[in-house]
Design a protein around this motif. Structure first.
Motif, short mmCIF file in Angstrom:
data_model
loop_
_atom_site.label_atom_id
_atom_site.label_comp_id
_atom_site.label_asym_id
_atom_site.label_seq_id
_atom_site.Cartn_x
_atom_site.Cartn_y
_atom_site.Cartn_z
N ARG A 104 8.21 -22.61 -5.88
CA ARG A 104 8.27 -22.90 -4.45
C ARG A 104 7.58 -21.82 -3.60
N HIS A 125 20.13 -23.90 -2.69
CA HIS A 125 19.74 -24.96 -3.63
C HIS A 125 20.46 -24.77 -4.96
N LYS A 285 2.55 -35.86 -2.92
CA LYS A 285 3.80 -35.15 -2.63
C LYS A 285 4.90 -36.21 -2.47
N SER A 287 8.96 -37.18 -1.49
CA SER A 287 10.22 -36.79 -0.84
C SER A 287 11.25 -37.85 -1.20
N ARG A 289 15.42 -39.11 -0.69
CA ARG A 289 16.71 -38.97 0.00
C ARG A 289 17.67 -40.02 -0.55
P1 5GP Z 1 11.33 -32.46 1.62
O1 5GP Z 1 11.46 -33.87 1.13
O2 5GP Z 1 11.87 -32.32 3.01
O3 5GP Z 1 9.97 -31.89 1.41
O4 5GP Z 1 12.28 -31.58 0.70
C1 5GP Z 1 13.63 -31.91 0.52
C2 5GP Z 1 14.31 -30.94 -0.40
O5 5GP Z 1 13.68 -30.95 -1.68
C3 5GP Z 1 14.27 -29.51 0.09
O6 5GP Z 1 15.54 -28.96 -0.17
C4 5GP Z 1 13.25 -28.84 -0.76
O7 5GP Z 1 13.60 -27.53 -1.01
C5 5GP Z 1 13.21 -29.67 -2.04
N1 5GP Z 1 11.83 -29.83 -2.50
C6 5GP Z 1 10.81 -30.41 -1.83
N2 5GP Z 1 9.68 -30.40 -2.57
C7 5GP Z 1 9.99 -29.79 -3.73
C8 5GP Z 1 9.23 -29.46 -4.92
O8 5GP Z 1 8.04 -29.73 -5.03
N3 5GP Z 1 9.92 -28.82 -5.91
C9 5GP Z 1 11.25 -28.52 -5.81
N4 5GP Z 1 11.85 -27.90 -6.84
N5 5GP Z 1 11.97 -28.81 -4.72
C10 5GP Z 1 11.38 -29.43 -3.69
#
Ligand code: 5GP
Ligand code: MN
Length: 345
Positions: A104, A125, A285, A287, A289
């Motif tokens: 990260r 985390h 990328k 995401s 939820r």
């Molecule tokens: P977001 O979807 O808002 O980018 O990330 C949501 C959650 O997932 C955050 O807590 C973030 O730290 C974790 N996260 C996002 N992208 C990654 C990734 O590529 N690797 C890991 N290990 N965690 C991620």
């Protein structure tokens, strides 16, 4: 939240309290509201206490965090790699905020990996990797910003909190809980927010700056995605949105424009697993939820080189958007049992 380990807090206090100490604070790559808020809130308090502090970041963050005091002093590795390198070489202590895996740190990884002075992790985390001398790791905490507040209190540094630092920490808690919607079952989170509000912070202004700050293009992009780029799979309680490069171009995409989009499908009755795929250069990328028990961090780590929290996770793959969507569609039947038996609360 669990009690803080007093021995760990003592080493934190001893390290930051040394005279002529130079501290560098590092949030995760592509910093979000919690990463930026924690970093700038902590740096403000440490500065107020007389410590020399610098905030560095692998890359930039959305402009809707530009109201936070001290944002203009963050040195970006993507813009000024030599300066970041120099700051790290000259520093005595590195504080890593809002991440727990070296992956990260983005392009800063080699510099963080070879860092030879003391280092501390403050993060919420699950499953931390062991790469710092000391870990203040509390996955049960709503946000890193809330954890920073508890650490400041436990170490007596809260006497240096002021309105600006409280506003930054409030922003971190607000964004990581979706405006106090999720991760807020622990009364301590609201108690913390109550204590931050005592600094006379302007929560209406902060909320407006972060959430009611859409450009017209961004709002139309959201409408377009919901209408044209969303697939719903009621039998799996799942929905996916995708953002191709072409769509990004069409709406003059700026960093942060898709922030929060992934939450919208969760407002559909019966949907408790939502995904957003964004096409980047040579990769996608992801995401994720969820509501309830379906663990998206497992889904992310098992299939998309990622991780995160049970209900909010992310990852990335080196594949085209079409290949990624295909992979996702094929995975739904694999996770059918977990998706179907999981009830959202
Ligand atoms: P977001 O979807 O808002 O980018 O990330 C949501 C959650 O997932 C955050 O807590 C973030 O730290 C974790 N996260 C996002 N992208 C990654 C990734 O590529 N690797 C890991 N290990 N965690 C991620
Ligand atoms: Mn966070």
């Amino acid at each position: 939240m669990k009690e803080l380990d007093i021995e760990i807090i003592k080493s934190f206090s001893a390290w930051v309290g040394k005279t002529n100490q130079k501290v560098v604070i590092l949030p995760h790559v592509n910093p979000d509201g919690d990463a930026v808020g924690s970093a700038l809130g902590l740096s403000r308090v440490l500065k107020n206490s007389g410590v020399q502090v610098e905030v560095i970041s692998a890359n930039g963050y959305p402009s809707f965090y530009n109201w936070i005091e001290g944002h203009e002093q963050v040195t970006l590795f993507s813009k000024n790699p030599k300066k970041v390198q120099q700051l790290l070489v000259e520093s005595d202590l590195l504080i890593c905020l809002d991440f727990n895996h070296l992956s990260r740190t983005g392009d800063l990884r080699p510099l963080v990996e070879s860092y030879s002075k003391n280092s501390i992790l403050i993060d919420h985390h699950p499953y931390p990797e062991d790469f710092t001398d000391v870990q203040i790791s509390h996955p049960e905490c709503s946000s890193t910003a809330e954890l920073v507040y508890h650490v400041l209190k436990a170490s007596g540094l809260d006497q240096h909190l002021d309105r600006e630092a409280a506003s930054a920490l409030f922003c971190g808690i607000m964004t990581d809980t979706g405006s106090f919607d999720y991760n807020v079952s622990d009364p301590q989170t609201f108690q913390t927010v109550g204590e931050l509000l005592k600094f006379d912070i302007d929560q209406d202004y902060i909320h407006g700056e972060v959430f009611d700050n859409y450009s017209v293009d961004r709002m139309r992009l959201l409408g377009y995605c919901l209408n044209e780029c969303m697939e719903v799979f009621p039998e799996y309680h799942a929905a996916v949105m995708y953002l191709s490069k072409e769509t990004q171009k069409k709406f003059n995409f700026a960093p942060g424009d898709s922030e929060g989009f992934v939450n919208y499908p969760l407002s559909i009755k019966g949907i408790h697993f939502s995904t957003l795929f964004s096409e980047k250069d040579g990769m996608v990328k992801a995401s994720f939820r969820s509501k309830g028990e379906f663990a998206v961090n497992g889904f992310a780590s098992e299939n998309f080189n990622g991780g995160g929290h049970r209900n909010a996770a992310g990852g990335e793959v080196s594949a085209s958007l079409a290949e990624t969507l295909d992979k996702y569609r094929k995975l739904l039947p694999v996770y059918q049992e977990k998706l179907v038996k999981t009830k959202s609360k």
